[in-house]
Scaffold this motif. Structure first.
Motif, PDB file in Angstrom:
ATOM      1  N   LEU A   9      39.684  42.109  44.826  1.00 13.61           N
ATOM      2  CA  LEU A   9      40.109  40.877  44.782  1.00 13.61           C
ATOM      3  C   LEU A   9      39.198  39.880  45.518  1.00 13.61           C
ATOM      4  CD1 LEU A   9      44.027  41.652  46.022  1.00 13.61           C
ATOM      5  CD2 LEU A   9      43.136  41.183  43.620  1.00 13.61           C
TER       6      LEU A   9
ATOM      7  N   ARG B 208      45.526  43.109  35.044  1.00 15.70           N
ATOM      8  CA  ARG B 208      44.313  42.358  34.968  1.00 15.70           C
ATOM      9  C   ARG B 208      44.454  41.586  33.733  1.00 15.70           C
ATOM     10  NH1 ARG B 208      40.585  44.107  38.911  1.00 15.70           N
ATOM     11  NH2 ARG B 208      39.774  41.956  38.217  1.00 15.70           N
TER      12      ARG B 208
ATOM     13  N   GLU C 216      36.566  39.298  42.936  1.00 23.50           N
ATOM     14  CA  GLU C 216      37.006  38.477  41.727  1.00 23.50           C
ATOM     15  C   GLU C 216      37.568  37.051  42.308  1.00 23.50           C
ATOM     16  OE1 GLU C 216      37.077  38.697  38.573  1.00 23.50           O
ATOM     17  OE2 GLU C 216      36.444  41.024  38.368  1.00 23.50           O
TER      18      GLU C 216
ATOM     19  N   GLU D 139      40.116  36.196  43.953  1.00 18.72           N
ATOM     20  CA  GLU D 139      41.531  35.998  43.829  1.00 18.72           C
ATOM     21  C   GLU D 139      42.004  35.251  45.293  1.00 18.72           C
ATOM     22  OE1 GLU D 139      42.945  39.132  40.419  1.00 18.72           O
ATOM     23  OE2 GLU D 139      43.296  39.529  42.493  1.00 18.72           O
TER      24      GLU D 139
ATOM     25  N   ARG E 172      43.918  31.226  40.104  1.00 15.07           N
ATOM     26  CA  ARG E 172      43.046  30.418  40.982  1.00 15.07           C
ATOM     27  C   ARG E 172      42.834  29.064  40.765  1.00 15.07           C
ATOM     28  NH1 ARG E 172      39.779  34.922  39.217  1.00 15.07           N
ATOM     29  NH2 ARG E 172      38.679  33.490  37.661  1.00 15.07           N
TER      30      ARG E 172
ATOM     31  N   LEU F  88      47.960  36.229  46.107  1.00 12.89           N
ATOM     32  CA  LEU F  88      47.834  37.104  45.019  1.00 12.89           C
ATOM     33  C   LEU F  88      47.500  38.595  45.576  1.00 12.89           C
ATOM     34  CD1 LEU F  88      48.051  38.025  42.164  1.00 12.89           C
ATOM     35  CD2 LEU F  88      46.011  37.169  41.699  1.00 12.89           C
ATOM     36  N   THR F  89      46.497  38.391  46.478  1.00 17.49           N
ATOM     37  CA  THR F  89      46.141  39.840  47.419  1.00 17.49           C
ATOM     38  C   THR F  89      47.102  40.445  47.853  1.00 17.49           C
ATOM     39  OG1 THR F  89      43.920  38.997  47.683  1.00 17.49           O
ATOM     40  CG2 THR F  89      44.542  40.909  49.056  1.00 17.49           C
TER      41      THR F  89
ATOM     42  N   GLU G 269      44.494  35.447  35.510  1.00 17.45           N
ATOM     43  CA  GLU G 269      43.646  35.718  36.933  1.00 17.45           C
ATOM     44  C   GLU G 269      42.947  34.293  36.897  1.00 17.45           C
ATOM     45  OE1 GLU G 269      41.310  39.766  37.277  1.00 17.45           O
ATOM     46  OE2 GLU G 269      41.934  39.647  35.405  1.00 17.45           O
TER      47      GLU G 269
END
Length: 438
Positions: free
Chosen positions: A14, A145, A17, A19, A115, A23-24, A111
């Motif tokens: 995470l 994903r 990426e 994130e 963000r 979301l984590t 994804e």
């Protein structure tokens, strides 16, 4: 692997990426639940006996800039200018016309959406399909994903279909797409979702979730076509939450060659909310399929219809579960369902389970189910006109599936679904001829 190491691994992903924290935490919630939950218990199907592999390796492709750069194996299935294609674990291309972008329509991978549009994603993600429902949903919440996010602003009517295409062509790949559709008040959209694999021998599992939120007076059509090869397992949850006077229409083609479990649910939350579920499946070989369709009536005066038709060949097995649940207070609800299974081989097995669960008096509900072989009189009539037995069976199958195929809202999609049916029946024809020659 200990839970701490699993958490560290996902936290590292995470962070890499970029994130958002919320979301984590949602992923961590799924990880925490994995150790306490079990596989779902299905009617007459034991998932513990299925060779379900681990989540697999994260394989993200490089983005391409135009549809012309797509491999031919993928490009031939793309017919919309508004399309998102995922290859293995991540997006391959995202394309939305300028006109739709100007109207505020969003089509991107989930994804990226998490963000860039957290205010649109966070209130809905893992809300229709809850993280702690079972082991599969918890694993999905932790590891999904790519995926797709479709947003239709209030009052916007998208005339041209949107398309998502999820394609896997490598074994042991993390293949967990999550599709999130949010249609605001008085909007409308048609989404065509394709899930497929290459013809190479691939061992993998599709552990997918689709969540659809239909706003007040909105209409969402979902066409979901799955065509995964024999060594892939398909585990799919589809769920819609429908508000006041909203409408969701599902058309599902289960054209996989391997083991399949799907659960499609419409929750009619608001007054006047409606649902129409139509599903077809063709089983072959020793394929096992467990297909559930459910409608939950909560709002008053909520109509629903459900039609499932299955054609089973060789030693294939199908379990069809049609469930209509009318909650207390859902006066004026009208829930109807029909499940039919056509068996074209003495060793094929089919089980249709229509279920009505009614907690209110002032409602209408009905169901019909049938399981049987091809009508010998129909076969005799066609063969007496010079048609071979194999071709006669195919004609009967086409007629059996026609009430569902005819409902496909788009000509291109109808042609695609017909081609998938013919592909499976064409393979059946070759098998029949081989068995005759032996």
């Amino acid at each position: 692997m200990t839970m701490n190491s699993a958490e560290n691994r996902v936290s590292g992903q995470l962070q890499y990426e970029a994130e958002p924290d919320w979301l984590t935490m949602l992923r961590k919630r799924g990880l925490d639940a994995v150790s306490t939950l079990q596989l779902p218990k299905l009617e007459k199907t034991n998932l513990q006996r299925w060779p379900i592999p681990q989540q697999g390796i994260y394989r993200k492709p490089e983005l391409v800039m135009s549809l012309d750069e797509l491999p031919e194996s993928i490009r031939k299935w793309v017919y919309s200018d508004n399309v998102l294609v995922q290859r293995n674990s991540g997006p391959l291309i995202k394309h939305l016309t300028e006109g739709l972008r100007e109207q505020g329509v969003i089509l991107t991978d989930l994804e990226t959406a998490a963000r860039q549009y957290p205010e649109l994603v966070k209130p809905y993600l893992m809300q229709a399909v809850e993280t702690e429902e079972n082991l599969l949903t918890a694993q999905h919440a932790a590891h999904w994903r790519g995926g797709a996010f479709i947003y239709i602003p209030e009052g916007v009517h998208v005339e041209a279909p949107l398309q998502t295409l999820f394609f896997v062509d490598e074994s042991d790949t993390l293949f967990m797409p999550h599709v999130l559709v949010v249609a605001e008040k008085r909007s409308s959209v048609t989404l065509v979702e394709n899930t497929m694999s290459s013809l190479n021998k691939i061992v993998a599992v599709n552990q997918a979730v689709m969540e659809v939120f239909v706003g007040e007076g909105a209409k969402v059509n979902v066409v979901s076509l799955h065509q995964l090869e024999r060594d892939l397992i398909d585990l799919t949850y589809r769920r819609a939450i429908v508000e006041h006077d909203g409408q969701v229409n599902w058309l599902i083609g289960e054209m996989n060659w391997g083991k399949t479990m799907s659960d499609t649910v419409s929750v009619l939350k608001g007054e006047g909310a409606g649902s129409d579920i139509k599903s077809i499946l063709v089983g072959s070989g020793r394929q096992t399929m467990n297909i559930t369709a459910r409608t939950v009536h909560i709002g008053k005066n909520s109509p629903s219809d459900m039609v499932i038709r299955a054609v089973m060949r060789e030693q294939s097995t199908a379990i069809l579960n049609g469930i209509t649940k009318i909650e207390k207070g859902a006066t004026g609800a009208n829930g109807q369902q029909t499940e039919k299974i056509l068996m074209l081989h003495p060793e094929a097995r089919g089980d249709a389970n229509p279920i009505l669960l009614i907690d209110e008096d002032d409602v209408k509900a009905g169901h019909a189910a049938s399981v049987g072989q091809v009508n010998p009189e129909q076969l005799y009539y066609l063969m007496s006109r010079g048609i071979s037995r194999v071709e006669a069976e195919q004609l009967i199958v086409y007629g059996f599936l026609a009430p569902v195929v005819a409902e496909v809202p788009l000509e291109g999609v109808a042609t695609q679904l017909q081609a998938l049916v013919e592909q499976k029946l064409g393979q059946i024809k070759e098998l029949d001829q081989a068995s005759i020659s032996e």
